[in-house]
Write an enzyme that holds these catalytic residues in place. Structure first.
Site, mmCIF file in Angstrom:
data_model
loop_
_atom_site.group_PDB
_atom_site.id
_atom_site.type_symbol
_atom_site.label_atom_id
_atom_site.label_comp_id
_atom_site.label_asym_id
_atom_site.label_seq_id
_atom_site.Cartn_x
_atom_site.Cartn_y
_atom_site.Cartn_z
ATOM 1 N N GLY A 56 0.766 -1.171 -0.124
ATOM 2 C CA GLY A 56 -0.072 0.001 0.048
ATOM 3 C C GLY A 56 0.842 1.257 0.070
ATOM 4 N N HIS A 91 -3.494 0.634 8.167
ATOM 5 C CA HIS A 91 -2.013 1.227 7.862
ATOM 6 C C HIS A 91 -2.233 2.511 6.892
ATOM 7 C CE1 HIS A 91 2.476 0.916 7.494
ATOM 8 N NE2 HIS A 91 2.080 1.972 6.572
ATOM 9 N N GLU A 92 -2.782 2.145 5.925
ATOM 10 C CA GLU A 92 -2.950 3.549 4.810
ATOM 11 C C GLU A 92 -3.802 4.623 5.374
ATOM 12 O OE1 GLU A 92 -0.471 3.282 2.775
ATOM 13 O OE2 GLU A 92 -0.088 1.399 3.004
ATOM 14 N N CYS A 105 6.700 -0.439 6.323
ATOM 15 C CA CYS A 105 6.253 0.736 5.573
ATOM 16 C C CYS A 105 7.244 1.333 4.725
ATOM 17 C CB CYS A 105 5.923 1.783 6.651
ATOM 18 S SG CYS A 105 5.291 3.368 5.840
ATOM 19 N N LEU A 106 6.953 1.513 3.414
ATOM 20 C CA LEU A 106 7.879 2.164 2.559
ATOM 21 C C LEU A 106 8.557 3.419 2.779
ATOM 22 C CD1 LEU A 106 5.737 1.284 -0.710
ATOM 23 C CD2 LEU A 106 7.707 0.051 0.162
ATOM 24 N N GLN A 138 2.878 9.892 1.056
ATOM 25 C CA GLN A 138 4.230 9.318 1.050
ATOM 26 C C GLN A 138 4.742 9.598 -0.224
ATOM 27 O OE1 GLN A 138 2.434 5.139 2.018
ATOM 28 N NE2 GLN A 138 4.789 5.117 2.663
ATOM 29 N N HIS A 168 -1.812 6.997 7.586
ATOM 30 C CA HIS A 168 -1.166 7.908 6.861
ATOM 31 C C HIS A 168 -1.795 9.128 6.691
ATOM 32 C CE1 HIS A 168 2.664 5.904 6.031
ATOM 33 N NE2 HIS A 168 1.948 4.569 5.539
HETATM 34 CO CO CO Z 1 3.128 3.044 5.322
#
Ligand code: CO
Length: 150
Positions: A45, A129-130, A87-88, A50, A133
């Protein structure tokens, strides 16, 4: 176009993101770029902040398919699951997070059409999670046993 993924420490990751009100070509370009960026990074995701854009849009790629959620809101959250996340925007780390086992969300697509969806297990985890953000929350704020991972 692949966009640069912002890393933890950048203030854009801590913003409360704005609702999307214009379903225009700029939004389509952003979503196309987010999809490409997510695929290149082999993630589950990616949220718009991000890639440095603080608006309420996320993309998710899981076994159930590829999804775009614009202005997503939880209708309900049920149960509990504990599991590992990464997480990216927090490269090289993993940690364990408690999430709901099942969630229902309402959201819009890139054209502004409204939908609802029920997700469970890893799909529910990815959505939680997303969506965090979009309120400036990172999984490391909630995780236990944060560890190095390659
Ligand atoms: Co993330």
């Amino acid at each position: 176009m692949i966009r640069e993924i912002v890393q933890v420490g950048d203030p854009v990751l801590r913003k409360k993101c704005e609702r999307v009100s214009r379903f225009d070509s700029a939004l389509c370009t952003l979503l196309d770029d987010m999809k490409e960026t997510l695929e290149a990074a082999e993630g589950a995701g990616l949220a718009a902040p991000q890639v440095g854009v603080p608006i309420r849009a996320v993309v998710v790629n899981v076994d159930e398919g590829y999804f775009e959620f614009i202005n997503p809101v939880f209708v309900w959250q049920k149960g509990e699951q504990r599991g590992p996340e990464g997480c990216l925007s927090v490269r090289g780390k993993a940690g364990d997070v408690v999430r709901p086992a099942k969630v229902k969300v309402i959201f819009q697509d890139r054209k502004g059409n409204k939908f609802s969806l029920v997700a469970r297990d890893f799909f529910a985890r990815a959505i939680c999670h997303e969506l965090d953000h979009l309120d400036g929350i990172l999984y490391i704020d909630k995780a236990t046993n944060v560890r190095d991972e390659d």
